[in-house]
Design a protein around this motif. Structure first.
Motif, PDB file in Angstrom:
ATOM      1  N   CYS A 141      -1.695 -12.627  29.290  1.00 34.18           N
ATOM      2  CA  CYS A 141      -0.676 -13.558  29.774  1.00 34.18           C
ATOM      3  C   CYS A 141      -1.244 -14.506  30.842  1.00 34.18           C
ATOM      4  CB  CYS A 141       0.510 -12.779  30.352  1.00 34.18           C
ATOM      5  SG  CYS A 141       1.773 -13.862  31.032  1.00 34.18           S
ATOM      6  N   HIS A 198       0.755 -13.950  34.443  1.00 30.50           N
ATOM      7  CA  HIS A 198       0.605 -12.831  35.376  1.00 30.50           C
ATOM      8  C   HIS A 198      -0.731 -12.147  35.128  1.00 30.50           C
ATOM      9  CE1 HIS A 198       1.987 -10.002  32.181  1.00 30.50           C
ATOM     10  NE2 HIS A 198       1.424  -9.071  32.930  1.00 30.50           N
ATOM     11  N   CYS A 212       6.480 -12.896  26.966  1.00 27.65           N
ATOM     12  CA  CYS A 212       5.593 -11.924  27.602  1.00 27.65           C
ATOM     13  C   CYS A 212       6.371 -10.652  27.913  1.00 27.65           C
ATOM     14  CB  CYS A 212       4.988 -12.495  28.881  1.00 27.65           C
ATOM     15  SG  CYS A 212       4.005 -11.259  29.757  1.00 27.65           S
ATOM     16  N   CYS A 217       5.778  -9.938  32.087  1.00 25.78           N
ATOM     17  CA  CYS A 217       6.475 -10.636  33.173  1.00 25.78           C
ATOM     18  C   CYS A 217       7.731 -11.365  32.700  1.00 25.78           C
ATOM     19  CB  CYS A 217       5.527 -11.617  33.876  1.00 25.78           C
ATOM     20  SG  CYS A 217       5.054 -13.027  32.869  1.00 25.78           S
TER      21      CYS A 217
HETATM   22 ZN   LIG Z   1       3.301 -12.340  31.567  1.00 26.89          ZN
END
Ligand SMILES: [Zn+2]
Length: 596
Positions: free
Chosen positions: A38, A41, A59, A62
């Motif tokens: 991702c 994050h 995602c 997050c």
């Molecule tokens: Zn994420």
């Protein structure tokens, strides 16, 4: 300004999300979806998924979610219109002039009046500086070493020591008082009788936006008045957080790097010394909005703040903002506690360019700032300092870079590199856990903002709306029955009201609801995320009867929540009776979907 939904949709379909994200980061195919680390994050195992089928990303770590526009907005730090431009460009689609609504045209007209007025004011102040009335001010400016060609280039002027000279000048030029008040250049007198200028007896620095228009002024008082510096207030055309002093010139240098300073005079004197890639924040702390503006032009920043405590603290606060927005950050401090303007005056531009070369990485700077607090001959201090340094190093994403600094700290303290590494990895684990917690909190906060009026079962009603909208999007039979029981306006959050009306509309026209297209209608990343969530989770019901039961529960929950909202504002018996009746009706409601 708006483009038509058809065009926005065409641009979206011409930009396959797997390709666009694939250009940005590596993706691995797993079944119908693609996965990667991702970008929003920190993570070691991929939880970021891209659906080729639905043309959106989601995602699981997050909660980041959206369509191809959201992705561009989030990774390029831009707004929806800019994302449309970027993706139109990528697909080779020519954009027409955007459509403007009547209100937008009206607002544009008002803004244009303020731009014109600032131009007139700028010219007025400039003339005053060069007339008898500005003699002292010009003498002062020359004394500060600002050369005539630079004075002219920056349009420096003078607001005379009269209380209403600009006001009278603007009246003469035909401006009305209401526009003057909006510009912030003129203020109503305290006794509500008459008007006076905001600026008087000040050296005036026009603040110019990247399009070359004067949008405000900074005024330095002549003599010993207070405050020393006074800026225009925020207006329709002036936002302190979105403008940097001097960026209109700096952006043309096409250098990858920019020198960021604190004040007008620092900016001007560095520019005059021949370094044109310099700008200053306008009397506010450097923030995310500034960073986003700057990111359009440069990747590297040299922070050059005063070397006193206030300047050092301001630099320490600006560093994480810049780093989080993807800049390479170096820090430069002028020796002997001088400010940059003084340094150049005393040492010349050659010495200044030598200083620039010696700018240190922000990591070294932060470690150095910590070091000052400790006496490294004292074993206890040594340990404390090492822990502080490890905290800073834990934030570095490059292993190579980190190793270099670990060695430095180790050499200095005599603490082994492996011990420092252990401390860092301990901190990195904590940081990872904290991040996940923070992300969760943030997600909750967004929900709570969306549902601030909803007293009970907050999270439940969000899920109920998502699940219902997902069913209405994918099952026309369900839609044809359910539409008789709940209208788009009866959804309880603004975003989902709007999503519902779009989905109902498509169904009525016999079209197919396509998730990524629905997201097009929302222009903020937060809204786009909420809408994507409707489609991100698939609800599987083995039997139609299970679906029927779930839909009924969802609709009842939504209706009850809406009724609760209304109850809060009821103040007469008649209405209360009505609400009680409606409550009973909701309880009795049962919508049949199956034939059985
Ligand atoms: Zn994420």
């Amino acid at each position: 300004m708006r483009y038509s939904q058809d065009l926005i949709e065409e641009i979206r379909t011409q930009n396959d999300i797997v390709e666009v994200i694939g250009d940005f980061m590596p993706l691995t195919r797993k079944g119908g979806s693609y996965f990667g680390l991702c970008p929003f994050h920190n993570e070691n195992t991929p939880s970021f998924s891209v659906s080729a089928d639905k043309q959106f990303y989601y995602c699981f770590g997050c909660g980041a979610a959206g369509n191809v526009y959201s992705f561009v907005m989030q990774t390029k730090n831009c707004d929806f219109l800019e994302a449309v431009k970027i993706l139109a460009d990528r697909a080779g689609i020519l954009l027409p002039e955007p459509e403007q609504s009547k209100e937008e045209k009206e607002e544009e007209k008002r803004r244009q009046i303020l731009f014109d007025m600032h131009k007139v004011a700028g010219r007025y102040y400039y003339e005053c500086l060069h007339e008898n009335i500005g003699e002292k001010a010009l003498y002062y400016l020359n004394g500060r070493g600002v050369l005539p060609n630079i004075q002219k280039k920056f349009g420096i002027g003078f607001a005379p020591d009269l209380r209403d000279s600009l006001y009278k000048h603007l009246l003469e030029k035909g401006y009305n008082v209401s526009d003057m008040l909006k510009s912030g250049l003129v203020i109503e007198n305290k006794n509500s009788q008459g008007y006076h200028d905001r600026f008087f007896n000040r050296l005036m620095f026009p603040i110019i936006d990247v399009s070359g228009r004067i949008i405000g002024f900074g005024g330095r008082v002549m003599g010993s008045g207070e405050p020393k510096y006074l800026n225009s207030p925020e207006t329709m055309i002036f936002n302190k957080s979105r403008n940097l002093y001097g960026l209109n010139f700096a952006k043309n240098t096409r250098r990858r790097e920019i020198i960021l300073v604190e004040g007008y005079m620092d900016m001007i004197s560095i520019y005059q010394a021949g370094f044109h890639n310099v700008c200053a924040s306008l009397g506010t702390a450097f923030n995310n909005d500034h960073a986003r503006v700057l990111k359009k032009y440069v990747d590297d920043v040299i922070l050059l703040y005063d070397s006193d405590t206030a300047g050092t603290n301001a630099a320490l606060r600006a560093i994480p903002v810049l780093v989080d927005n993807g800049f390479n950050v170096k820090v430069l401090q002028v020796p002997d506690g001088k400010d940059p303007d003084e340094f150049i005056k005393h040492n010349g531009s050659m010495e200044f360019s030598k200083l620039l070369v010696n700018a240190v990485s922000h990591i070294s700077f932060q470690i150095e700032c910590k070091r000052k607090n400790y006496n490294l001959n004292n074993p206890e201090h040594k340990v404390k300092f090492t822990v502080e340094a490890a905290k800073i190093l834990a934030s570095l994403s490059s292993d190579i870079e980190r190793d270099v600094y670990i060695k430095e700290v180790s050499d200095e303290t005599g603490i082994s590199e492996s011990s420092i590494k252990k401390e860092i990895s301990k901190l990195a684990n904590i940081a990872q856990t904290n991040f996940v917690k923070e992300a969760e909190k943030k997600r909750k906060r967004i929900y709570n903002n969306q549902i601030s009026n909803i007293p009970v079962k907050a999270k439940g009603v969000m899920e109920a709306q998502r699940e219902l909208l997902a069913a209405l999007s994918s099952n026309i039979n369900v839609y044809n029955i359910v539409k008789n029981y709940i209208k788009p306006s009866q959804f309880v959050t603004d975003v989902y009201c709007k999503a519902a009306s779009i989905i109902y509309d498509i169904n009525e026209k016999g079209g197919r609801v396509f998730p990524a297209e629905i997201v097009n209608h929302f222009e903020s990343v937060e809204e786009q995320k909420l809408v994507t969530e409707i489609f991100a989770v698939t609800f599987n019901y083995d039997k139609e009867s299970e679906l029927e039961k779930a839909l009924n529960e969802n609709i009842k929950l939504i209706k009850r929540t809406l009724l609760d909202q209304r109850t809060a504002s009821v103040d007469n018996v008649e209405d209360i009776k009505k609400i009680v009746e409606e409550k009973i009706n909701i309880d009795k409601l049962y919508i049949k979907i199956t034939n059985g």
